[in-house]
Design a protein around this motif. Structure first.
Motif, PDB file in Angstrom:
ATOM      1  N   MET A   1       0.813  -1.214   0.000  1.00 40.14           N
ATOM      2  CA  MET A   1       0.000   0.000   0.000  1.00 40.14           C
ATOM      3  C   MET A   1       0.849   1.268   0.000  1.00 40.14           C
ATOM      4  SD  MET A   1      -3.220  -0.425  -0.339  1.00 40.14           S
ATOM      5  CE  MET A   1      -3.870   1.125   0.282  1.00 40.14           C
ATOM      6  N   ALA A   2       2.137   1.123   0.222  1.00 40.24           N
ATOM      7  CA  ALA A   2       3.076   2.229   0.034  1.00 40.24           C
ATOM      8  C   ALA A   2       4.312   1.651  -0.639  1.00 40.24           C
ATOM      9  CB  ALA A   2       3.441   2.880   1.369  1.00 40.24           C
ATOM     10  N   MET A   3       4.843   2.371  -1.623  1.00 41.49           N
ATOM     11  CA  MET A   3       6.112   2.008  -2.261  1.00 41.49           C
ATOM     12  C   MET A   3       6.910   3.290  -2.414  1.00 41.49           C
ATOM     13  SD  MET A   3       5.132  -0.801  -5.187  1.00 41.49           S
ATOM     14  CE  MET A   3       4.072  -2.206  -4.830  1.00 41.49           C
ATOM     15  N   ASN A   4       8.192   3.230  -2.100  1.00 36.19           N
ATOM     16  CA  ASN A   4       8.990   4.459  -2.033  1.00 36.19           C
ATOM     17  C   ASN A   4      10.376   4.197  -2.615  1.00 36.19           C
ATOM     18  OD1 ASN A   4       8.864   7.218  -1.153  1.00 36.19           O
ATOM     19  ND2 ASN A   4      10.264   6.719   0.509  1.00 36.19           N
ATOM     20  N   PHE A   5      10.409   3.812  -3.892  1.00 35.53           N
ATOM     21  CA  PHE A   5      11.680   3.480  -4.538  1.00 35.53           C
ATOM     22  C   PHE A   5      12.553   4.724  -4.664  1.00 35.53           C
ATOM     23  CE2 PHE A   5       8.809   0.191  -6.281  1.00 35.53           C
ATOM     24  CZ  PHE A   5       9.521  -0.936  -5.930  1.00 35.53           C
ATOM     25  N   GLU A   6      13.834   4.544  -4.422  1.00 36.94           N
ATOM     26  CA  GLU A   6      14.787   5.626  -4.645  1.00 36.94           C
ATOM     27  C   GLU A   6      15.257   5.572  -6.092  1.00 36.94           C
ATOM     28  OE1 GLU A   6      17.308   6.540  -0.934  1.00 36.94           O
ATOM     29  OE2 GLU A   6      17.043   4.373  -0.931  1.00 36.94           O
ATOM     30  N   PRO A   7      15.111   6.662  -6.842  1.00 41.27           N
ATOM     31  CA  PRO A   7      15.475   6.636  -8.264  1.00 41.27           C
ATOM     32  C   PRO A   7      16.903   6.166  -8.529  1.00 41.27           C
ATOM     33  CG  PRO A   7      14.223   8.613  -7.776  1.00 41.27           C
ATOM     34  CD  PRO A   7      14.503   7.945  -6.452  1.00 41.27           C
ATOM     35  N   SER A   8      17.813   6.479  -7.626  1.00 39.66           N
ATOM     36  CA  SER A   8      19.207   6.086  -7.841  1.00 39.66           C
ATOM     37  C   SER A   8      19.386   4.573  -7.840  1.00 39.66           C
ATOM     38  CB  SER A   8      20.100   6.707  -6.763  1.00 39.66           C
ATOM     39  OG  SER A   8      19.743   6.231  -5.479  1.00 39.66           O
TER      40      SER A   8
ATOM     41  N   GLU B   1      11.142   6.241   8.330  1.00 43.72           N
ATOM     42  CA  GLU B   1      11.773   6.030   9.630  1.00 43.72           C
ATOM     43  C   GLU B   1      11.327   7.052  10.673  1.00 43.72           C
ATOM     44  OE1 GLU B   1      16.009   5.168   9.458  1.00 43.72           O
ATOM     45  OE2 GLU B   1      15.841   4.909   7.294  1.00 43.72           O
ATOM     46  N   ARG B   2      10.808   8.194  10.226  1.00 43.68           N
ATOM     47  CA  ARG B   2      10.331   9.229  11.156  1.00 43.68           C
ATOM     48  C   ARG B   2       9.172   9.969  10.499  1.00 43.68           C
ATOM     49  NH1 ARG B   2      15.199  10.520   9.225  1.00 43.68           N
ATOM     50  NH2 ARG B   2      16.198   9.662  11.066  1.00 43.68           N
ATOM     51  N   ASP B   3       8.407  10.723  11.326  1.00 40.43           N
ATOM     52  CA  ASP B   3       7.230  11.453  10.824  1.00 40.43           C
ATOM     53  C   ASP B   3       6.306  10.515  10.042  1.00 40.43           C
ATOM     54  OD1 ASP B   3       8.346  13.820  11.862  1.00 40.43           O
ATOM     55  OD2 ASP B   3       9.492  14.128  10.018  1.00 40.43           O
ATOM     56  N   GLY B   4       6.092   9.328  10.615  1.00 39.75           N
ATOM     57  CA  GLY B   4       5.359   8.297   9.895  1.00 39.75           C
ATOM     58  C   GLY B   4       3.967   8.723   9.479  1.00 39.75           C
ATOM     59  N   ALA B   5       3.215   9.356  10.373  1.00 40.07           N
ATOM     60  CA  ALA B   5       1.836   9.725  10.050  1.00 40.07           C
ATOM     61  C   ALA B   5       1.791  10.733   8.908  1.00 40.07           C
ATOM     62  CB  ALA B   5       1.142  10.279  11.290  1.00 40.07           C
ATOM     63  N   ALA B   6       2.659  11.735   8.955  1.00 41.20           N
ATOM     64  CA  ALA B   6       2.673  12.760   7.908  1.00 41.20           C
ATOM     65  C   ALA B   6       3.077  12.170   6.560  1.00 41.20           C
ATOM     66  CB  ALA B   6       3.623  13.893   8.301  1.00 41.20           C
ATOM     67  N   GLN B   7       4.092  11.317   6.560  1.00 40.91           N
ATOM     68  CA  GLN B   7       4.526  10.726   5.299  1.00 40.91           C
ATOM     69  C   GLN B   7       3.490   9.744   4.752  1.00 40.91           C
ATOM     70  OE1 GLN B   7       8.748  10.139   4.452  1.00 40.91           O
ATOM     71  NE2 GLN B   7       9.107  10.167   6.652  1.00 40.91           N
ATOM     72  N   LEU B   8       2.817   9.036   5.644  1.00 40.28           N
ATOM     73  CA  LEU B   8       1.778   8.120   5.191  1.00 40.28           C
ATOM     74  C   LEU B   8       0.604   8.889   4.593  1.00 40.28           C
ATOM     75  CD1 LEU B   8       0.733   5.224   4.973  1.00 40.28           C
ATOM     76  CD2 LEU B   8      -0.247   5.493   7.266  1.00 40.28           C
ATOM     77  N   ARG B   9       0.248  10.013   5.188  1.00 40.44           N
ATOM     78  CA  ARG B   9      -0.842  10.825   4.638  1.00 40.44           C
ATOM     79  C   ARG B   9      -0.507  11.260   3.212  1.00 40.44           C
ATOM     80  NH1 ARG B   9      -5.112  13.302   6.699  1.00 40.44           N
ATOM     81  NH2 ARG B   9      -4.466  12.839   8.815  1.00 40.44           N
ATOM     82  N   ARG B  10       0.744  11.624   2.981  1.00 43.72           N
ATOM     83  CA  ARG B  10       1.159  11.997   1.627  1.00 43.72           C
ATOM     84  C   ARG B  10       1.005  10.808   0.673  1.00 43.72           C
ATOM     85  NH1 ARG B  10       5.361  15.666  -0.509  1.00 43.72           N
ATOM     86  NH2 ARG B  10       5.994  14.883  -2.551  1.00 43.72           N
ATOM     87  N   SER B  11       1.416   9.622   1.113  1.00 40.71           N
ATOM     88  CA  SER B  11       1.356   8.435   0.260  1.00 40.71           C
ATOM     89  C   SER B  11      -0.075   7.999  -0.041  1.00 40.71           C
ATOM     90  CB  SER B  11       2.103   7.268   0.927  1.00 40.71           C
ATOM     91  OG  SER B  11       3.468   7.555   1.034  1.00 40.71           O
ATOM     92  N   LEU B  12      -0.993   8.297   0.848  1.00 39.97           N
ATOM     93  CA  LEU B  12      -2.383   7.860   0.687  1.00 39.97           C
ATOM     94  C   LEU B  12      -3.290   8.960   0.150  1.00 39.97           C
ATOM     95  CD1 LEU B  12      -2.893   5.740   3.942  1.00 39.97           C
ATOM     96  CD2 LEU B  12      -2.441   4.913   1.625  1.00 39.97           C
TER      97      LEU B  12
ATOM     98  N   ASP C   1       7.098  10.504  -2.929  1.00 38.64           N
ATOM     99  CA  ASP C   1       5.658  10.310  -3.111  1.00 38.64           C
ATOM    100  C   ASP C   1       5.153   9.064  -2.403  1.00 38.64           C
ATOM    101  OD1 ASP C   1       5.119  12.593  -4.558  1.00 38.64           O
ATOM    102  OD2 ASP C   1       5.651  11.673  -6.461  1.00 38.64           O
ATOM    103  N   GLY C   2       5.853   7.928  -2.580  1.00 42.51           N
ATOM    104  CA  GLY C   2       5.552   6.729  -1.811  1.00 42.51           C
ATOM    105  C   GLY C   2       4.213   6.080  -2.073  1.00 42.51           C
ATOM    106  N   MET C   3       3.649   6.277  -3.279  1.00 39.37           N
ATOM    107  CA  MET C   3       2.345   5.680  -3.564  1.00 39.37           C
ATOM    108  C   MET C   3       2.495   4.279  -4.150  1.00 39.37           C
ATOM    109  SD  MET C   3       0.066   8.834  -5.093  1.00 39.37           S
ATOM    110  CE  MET C   3       1.127   9.178  -6.503  1.00 39.37           C
ATOM    111  N   PRO C   4       1.462   3.459  -4.068  1.00 39.65           N
ATOM    112  CA  PRO C   4       1.480   2.183  -4.803  1.00 39.65           C
ATOM    113  C   PRO C   4       1.328   2.470  -6.290  1.00 39.65           C
ATOM    114  CG  PRO C   4      -0.642   2.480  -3.748  1.00 39.65           C
ATOM    115  CD  PRO C   4       0.218   3.609  -3.277  1.00 39.65           C
TER     116      PRO C   4
END
Length: 376
Positions: free
Chosen positions: A292-299, A360-371, A318-321
């Motif tokens: 439900m979240a994917m956050n590949f690093e382009p490098s 690793e940090r600010d999980g709720a905020a980053q998850l809101r962005r991904s969803l 972005d971290g979206m599926p």
């Protein structure tokens, strides 16, 4: 089977056709923009493919087919979602996308010749050697890494569709009774098994969705006392039944008594039988997802795949599926949005998932962005 030489001719014909359609003023500007972008992208990675029609060996034929499939799926998705456009223009996008997917399904992945004879592609993704794996995954691979008290991750790699290799991650919980729970087990490794057994007996294996179950069988052979828990509906899938994998019990939103009182389960439901069981560890405020979240690093991606990965929203931050999974989940929009709201209400400090750099940090905020695609 379409040989790669013929596939190359089709590639440039398709790119030219898409470019011609993009110049057709009878089509709406938004549709023309999609067609033009698709044509340019198709031509660029075709030229960079190690096959008879390629100019430079930047990617393998298997990776080329993966990009073809992604492009076809993107055209279909565009046709389905561009609801303000005329029906005939949307049907054109869907038809082109389905035609591209059909060509992929019928095409060979073994070129007889090419500008680099596959050496560059092998170095980038075709090998699972340590050097290649380190460029894809998060070393050290197949080793236990502490995250919080009684929470660990194991980073590894896995083969995905059409020969593409991806980073993948398992999460390990030590339960109140000292037993270990392995969420989305990665490939089996004897040194990892011994490392795990030193911190507690492996008693629970969790297959959290319809994709992340393929490494279960070998773990079951070495952890004979472990019970295997499965996402709802997983046991009904033909591939699973044919595999011989043992699934002991199905999961629901009631946490099994054997897990103690430190975990919570939330089901995210989609169409086509998709289920993902999210797991929240109360003592550490750690939320564990799978796809439900994917956050590949382009490098860590081949350059030819970076553009489409960014377009699909699966790269950091972005971290979206991917779009196909978003479409599947939207079949049950109201239920899935409710599940997403409940995940955010947990206010996780960190969010771990299977692919890419986890939060690793600010999980709720980053998850809101991904969803945001689901919550609006």
């Amino acid at each position: 089977m379409i040989p790669t030489r013929l596939h190359g001719a089709i590639d440039y014909t398709v790119a030219a056709a898409l470019g011609g359609l993009a110049a057709n003023r009878a089509l709406p500007p938004a549709v023309r923009a999609v067609l033009g972008g698709a044509g340019a992208f198709h031509a660029s990675y075709s030229a960079a493919t190690d096959y008879e029609a390629g100019l430079t060996p930047a990617i393998s034929m298997r990776q080329h087919l993966a990009l073809d499939a992604a492009g076809g799926a993107a055209l279909v998705l565009a046709g389905l979602t561009m609801r303000r456009q005329p029906d005939d223009a949307r049907a054109l996008l869907i038809g082109l996308g389905l035609a591209e997917l059909a060509v992929v399904a019928l095409s060979s992945a073994q070129p007889r010749s090419g500008p680099g004879q596959g050496t560059m592609a092998t170095r980038l993704l075709g090998s699972t050697g340590e050097d290649a794996a380190a460029t894809i995954g998060y070393p050290p691979l197949d080793r236990l890494k502490p995250v919080a008290e009684d929470v660990f991750v194991v980073d590894s790699i896995m083969s995905a569709a059409l020969g593409v290799t991806l980073p993948v991650r398992m999460t390990v919980f030590r339960l109140p009774d000292g037993d270990l729970l392995l969420h989305s087990p990665t490939r089996f490794d004897f040194r990892l098994w011994e490392e795990l057994e030193r911190i507690g007996p492996i008693r629970h294996l969790v297959a959290p969705n319809i994709v992340h179950w393929t490494f279960l069988e070998e773990w079951q052979r070495h952890c004979r006392d472990a019970m295997t828990w499965a996402a709802p509906g997983l046991r009904d899938r033909g591939q699973v039944r044919r595999s011989g994998v043992r699934l002991d019990r199905d999961l629901g939103e009631s946490v099994p008594a054997e897990w103690g009182n430190v975990l919570r389960l939330i089901e995210v439901r989609g169409g086509g039988g998709f289920r993902e069981m999210a797991l929240f560890h109360h003592p550490s405020a750690t939320l564990v997802l799978t796809d439900m979240a994917m956050n590949f690093e382009p490098s860590k991606l081949p350059w030819a795949m970076r553009g489409v990965a960014r377009l699909f929203g699966v790269t950091a931050p972005d971290g979206m599926p991917p779009p196909y999974l978003r479409a599947v989940v939207r079949w049950h929009q109201r239920e899935a949005a409710d599940a997403a709201a409940r995940l955010l209400a947990l206010q996780p400090e960190r969010v771990i998932f299977a692919h890419g750099r986890w939060f690793e940090r600010d999980g709720a905020a980053q998850l809101r962005r991904s969803l945001r695609w689901l919550l609006g």
